[in-house]
Design a protein around this motif. Structure first.
Motif, PDB file in Angstrom:
ATOM      1  N   ARG A 315      31.608  33.202  48.069  1.00 46.92           N
ATOM      2  CA  ARG A 315      32.358  32.343  48.996  1.00 46.92           C
ATOM      3  C   ARG A 315      31.964  32.688  50.433  1.00 46.92           C
ATOM      4  N   ILE A 316      30.785  32.158  50.810  1.00 47.09           N
ATOM      5  CA  ILE A 316      30.217  32.443  52.137  1.00 47.09           C
ATOM      6  C   ILE A 316      30.070  31.129  52.901  1.00 47.09           C
ATOM      7  N   ASP A 317      29.548  31.217  54.107  1.00 51.38           N
ATOM      8  CA  ASP A 317      29.359  30.027  54.956  1.00 51.38           C
ATOM      9  C   ASP A 317      28.087  29.287  54.523  1.00 51.38           C
ATOM     10  N   MET A 346      16.725  26.263  48.171  1.00 55.00           N
ATOM     11  CA  MET A 346      16.078  27.448  48.760  1.00 55.00           C
ATOM     12  C   MET A 346      16.947  28.056  49.863  1.00 55.00           C
ATOM     13  N   THR A 347      17.585  27.195  50.672  1.00 56.99           N
ATOM     14  CA  THR A 347      18.486  27.664  51.736  1.00 56.99           C
ATOM     15  C   THR A 347      19.691  28.384  51.152  1.00 56.99           C
ATOM     16  N   ILE A 348      20.249  27.841  50.049  1.00 54.23           N
ATOM     17  CA  ILE A 348      21.391  28.483  49.362  1.00 54.23           C
ATOM     18  C   ILE A 348      21.001  29.889  48.920  1.00 54.23           C
ATOM     19  N   ASN A 349      19.820  30.009  48.296  1.00 53.33           N
ATOM     20  CA  ASN A 349      19.344  31.322  47.824  1.00 53.33           C
ATOM     21  C   ASN A 349      19.167  32.311  48.977  1.00 53.33           C
ATOM     22  N   GLU A 350      18.632  31.819  50.102  1.00 59.48           N
ATOM     23  CA  GLU A 350      18.441  32.678  51.287  1.00 59.48           C
ATOM     24  C   GLU A 350      19.780  33.151  51.851  1.00 59.48           C
ATOM     25  N   LEU A 351      20.753  32.239  51.907  1.00 61.68           N
ATOM     26  CA  LEU A 351      22.094  32.593  52.419  1.00 61.68           C
ATOM     27  C   LEU A 351      22.762  33.648  51.544  1.00 61.68           C
ATOM     28  N   VAL A 352      22.590  33.505  50.231  1.00 60.98           N
ATOM     29  CA  VAL A 352      23.181  34.488  49.294  1.00 60.98           C
ATOM     30  C   VAL A 352      22.488  35.840  49.438  1.00 60.98           C
ATOM     31  N   GLU A 353      21.153  35.817  49.558  1.00 61.49           N
ATOM     32  CA  GLU A 353      20.394  37.070  49.709  1.00 61.49           C
ATOM     33  C   GLU A 353      20.750  37.797  51.008  1.00 61.49           C
ATOM     34  N   LYS A 358      26.747  41.554  46.514  1.00 54.61           N
ATOM     35  CA  LYS A 358      25.821  42.364  45.720  1.00 54.61           C
ATOM     36  C   LYS A 358      24.939  41.498  44.809  1.00 54.61           C
ATOM     37  N   ILE A 359      25.188  40.183  44.773  1.00 57.12           N
ATOM     38  CA  ILE A 359      24.413  39.272  43.917  1.00 57.12           C
ATOM     39  C   ILE A 359      23.085  38.949  44.601  1.00 57.12           C
ATOM     40  N   ASN A 360      21.986  39.250  43.932  1.00 58.15           N
ATOM     41  CA  ASN A 360      20.652  39.031  44.501  1.00 58.15           C
ATOM     42  C   ASN A 360      20.061  37.676  44.124  1.00 58.15           C
ATOM     43  N   SER A 361      20.357  37.221  42.921  1.00 57.17           N
ATOM     44  CA  SER A 361      19.829  35.929  42.458  1.00 57.17           C
ATOM     45  C   SER A 361      20.934  35.106  41.813  1.00 57.17           C
ATOM     46  N   LEU A 362      20.840  33.791  41.986  1.00 59.43           N
ATOM     47  CA  LEU A 362      21.858  32.878  41.464  1.00 59.43           C
ATOM     48  C   LEU A 362      21.515  32.416  40.057  1.00 59.43           C
ATOM     49  N   SER A 363      22.523  32.384  39.193  1.00 58.86           N
ATOM     50  CA  SER A 363      22.347  31.773  37.873  1.00 58.86           C
ATOM     51  C   SER A 363      22.707  30.294  37.979  1.00 58.86           C
TER      52      SER A 363
END
Length: 493
Positions: A315-317, A346-353, A358-363
């Motif tokens: 739950r991030i921006d 790709m932007t979603i993955n970068e924001l999460v990283e 602690k989650i590095n990759s999205l399922s």
């Protein structure tokens, strides 16, 4: 002369083809069933050649497992051939790289009426070893017999080859500079117009324009029959790719899996669909579905990441991803829209990283609620039309393409929004639950206010006694308030 040319391109009298059909019938059956390409050397090149199964296998081509637009021999997958309308280019895995002229091409059909090609070529693929003779006289004789091997002709050939190589390099660098930086229809149209002005490509462009015009006159888009026209557009694209890219020596020199090669292929997809102007028709067909979708999105604007089903660490921006997806409204072709969806993920993955989670990759299970939330917040117009457009006019190989997942993802989310209304139900349930949690405290406050109003109107003498009595009778005890809460929740549920 005409009879000689006919003999060279005739399969009825060709020793190679006769040997394959009569002496190797099982092999011929296997080739036709697998739709392999048969390269038949002309009669002149087969003089003195011993025909064997190995020799035949060397001339049977199938699609390369490594690179798109490339074929390999079924005898050795390391030996690669680029097949053009006019030439076969032996370019990888061979001792000598050669260009072999194509004399003619014929279509054959197997038992299931599936077509495969038989190509008649000027010389065979075999790499003949030249024996070095120690006799000086024999060397002189050989030079007299084959003037092409004389030092003068060799120098002339090398000079011509150098000039061709220099021209090729120059044209390649010109095309790389011209390649569109942003993959938009306007930029791509400018690019193809610019490189189409060259004399070599001018005829190809005329044929391409004619094919587009014939297509427009022959096929009409009908609502809910987009799949059929989508298949026709795919056929038109493959024909155009053969005409504009594969038959051009410079454009075909860009490997299809390279960055520039991918840009060329994708730009042609955007060019074709943009010129056919399909988007306006799709949008007009599905106005009702688009309005229903838009209404639900407006109702869901107050949705939170929690209600959307996003787990707490994620739950991030997501404002950057929302902004990226909003630009899809400016795109006119399906492939442009696909690129925007790909960039958003790709932007979603970068924001999460980059977040503290602690989650590095999205399922996939994580991505679905996040992408649903971003779609709602981005308020994309014509959302339903977009899914139809992406599904049928993407011009991608949906078996191997990475875009297949992205199309399925957005299609399932939109269908849930319109038909199943899952997200809207979750949001309404959450609002009802909030109301039930607030309702008991409101009731209690209202009752207290009512008691105070009664106490003001009472006589001064009996005020204290009556006030205490009313409080005892009207204010519910703790157990009574719990029962009321349970009843209210049951009624709502």
């Amino acid at each position: 002369m005409e009879n000689q040319q006919f003999e060279q391109t005739s399969l009825d009298t060709n020793p190679f083809f006769i040997y394959l059909k009569t002496k190797q019938p099982k092999l011929y059956e296997m080739i036709s069933q697998n739709l392999y390409k048969i390269c038949v050397p002309c009669q002149r090149s087969l003089v003195g050649v011993k025909l064997t199964k190995e020799f035949v296998l060397l001339h049977i081509l199938t699609k390369s497992p490594y690179y798109k637009g490339e074929c390999v021999t079924i005898q050795d997958q390391e030996k690669a051939v680029i097949v053009d309308r006019l030439f076969l280019n032996l370019h990888r895995g061979w001792k000598q790289k050669r260009l072999i002229k194509v004399l003619s091409t014929e279509m054959f059909y197997n038992r299931e009426y599936q077509s495969y090609e038989v190509v008649i070529i000027e010389s065979d693929f075999s790499e003949k070893k030249t024996k070095k003779s120690t006799n000086k006289n024999s060397k002189i004789k050989n030079m007299k017999l084959s003037p092409l091997h004389s030092p003068r002709t060799q120098k002339n050939l090398t000079k011509k080859q150098k000039k061709i190589d220099e021209l090729m390099k120059k044209r390649r660098s010109e095309i790389i500079v011209c390649l569109p930086k942003s993959m938009t229809y306007v930029e791509i149209l400018k690019f193809w117009k610019k490189i189409g002005k060259k004399k070599i490509r001018l005829k190809s462009f005329k044929f391409f324009s004619q094919d587009l015009q014939i297509f427009k006159e022959s096929y009409f888009l009908v609502k809910k029959y987009e799949k059929e026209i989508g298949k026709k557009v795919s056929t038109l694209y493959s024909q155009s790719a053969d005409l504009l890219i594969k038959q051009d020596l410079v454009l075909s020199s860009f490997p299809s899996n390279s960055y520039n090669g991918q840009k060329l292929i994708n730009s042609l997809k955007i060019l074709i669909v943009g010129k056919l102007k399909i988007w306006e028709k799709i949008r007009r067909f599905y106005q009702t579905e688009d309005s229903v979708c838009h209404e639900q999105i407006l109702l869901l604007q107050k949705i939170t990441p929690q209600i959307a089903g996003i787990i707490e660490p994620l739950r991030i921006d997501y404002s950057l991803a929302i902004q990226e997806l909003q630009s899809i409204a400016n795109c006119k072709t399906a492939f442009e829209k696909l690129i925007i969806i790909d960039k958003t993920i790709m932007t979603i993955n970068e924001l999460v990283e980059n977040s503290n989670s602690k989650i590095n990759s999205l399922s996939t299970d994580d991505l679905i609620p996040i992408f649903s939330y971003i779609i709602v917040k981005s308020k994309i117009p014509n959302l339903f039309s977009t899914t139809v457009y992406l599904q049928h006019f993407n011009l991608c190989d949906m078996i191997t393409s990475k875009y297949a997942f992205e199309i399925t993802l957005i299609d399932s989310i939109v269908n849930n929004l319109i038909y199943e209304k899952k997200l809207l139900k979750m949001f309404n349930d959450f609002k009802q639950l909030e109301k039930t949690n607030k309702q008991p405290s409101i009731l209690k406050q209202n009752k207290l206010n009512h008691i105070n109003d009664q106490n003001i109107n009472m006589d001064n003498n009996n005020s204290n006694h009556m006030g205490e009595q009313n409080l005892k009778n009207l204010i519910p005890t703790e157990s009574n308030s719990r029962q009321q809460n349970n009843l209210l929740i049951k009624e709502i549920l």
